[in-house]
Write an enzyme that holds these catalytic residues in place. Structure first.
Site, short mmCIF file in Angstrom:
data_model
loop_
_atom_site.label_atom_id
_atom_site.label_comp_id
_atom_site.label_asym_id
_atom_site.label_seq_id
_atom_site.Cartn_x
_atom_site.Cartn_y
_atom_site.Cartn_z
N SER A 10 1.05 -1.30 0.26
CA SER A 10 0.25 0.28 -0.08
C SER A 10 0.79 1.34 -0.34
CB SER A 10 -1.37 0.20 1.10
OG SER A 10 -1.55 1.42 1.48
N HIS A 11 0.29 2.04 -1.07
CA HIS A 11 0.95 3.66 -0.49
C HIS A 11 0.91 3.82 0.89
CE1 HIS A 11 0.62 3.14 -4.43
NE2 HIS A 11 1.79 5.01 -4.82
N SER A 12 0.38 3.29 1.76
CA SER A 12 0.43 4.07 2.77
C SER A 12 0.36 2.76 4.61
CB SER A 12 -1.08 4.37 3.61
OG SER A 12 -1.57 4.68 5.01
N SER A 71 0.81 2.51 -9.33
CA SER A 71 2.38 2.56 -8.76
C SER A 71 2.73 1.19 -8.25
CB SER A 71 2.94 3.69 -8.47
OG SER A 71 2.19 4.14 -7.24
#
Length: 127
Positions: A10-12, A71
């Site tokens: 995850s981006h987070s 991404s």
């Protein structure tokens, strides 16, 4: 007993850790790793974190990768190439729901292909 491993990308870091926490409420034994955020703990993804998570999650039964945004998918694909393994698969399914299904299936001792197929069947709109 060995299980199919799962990596949450995850981006987070908070999203990845929260998803892991949710899964751990019902599946305690499966290999489950996170690769959330960049190397500087910012929003984004890291090929190095993904690669390390793949290595940690692989108990010899293979690993399924779940991701949140585009991404993250690109970095996951690069990490798979770098791993030079044929037992790491990227799954086109929602990160929370898909990884939950995969965790349950893995916990039943199923093989990589069977866990992957169960997730894909659960989310046919993602094909």
């Amino acid at each position: 007993m060995s299980y199919v491993g799962i990596v949450l990308i995850s981006h987070s870091a908070k999203i990845a850790e929260g998803t892991k926490e949710l899964i751990r409420q019902v599946m305690k034994d499966i290999p489950l790793e996170t690769a959330g955020g960049t190397d500087e703990n910012e929003i984004g993804t890291s090929i190095e974190k993904i690669s390390a998570a793949i290595d940690q999650a692989n108990q010899g039964m293979g690993v399924l990768l779940f991701y949140d945004l585009g991404s993250a998918k690109m970095n996951a694909e690069m990490a798979i190439e770098l791993a030079e393994r044929d037992d790491v698969k990227l799954v086109e399914a929602p990160i929370v729901e898909g990884s939950y299904v995969a965790a349950v299936e893995s916990g039943m001792g199923k093989q990589l292909a069977d866990v992957y197929d169960a997730v894909i069947r659960s989310f046919p709109e993602k094909k």
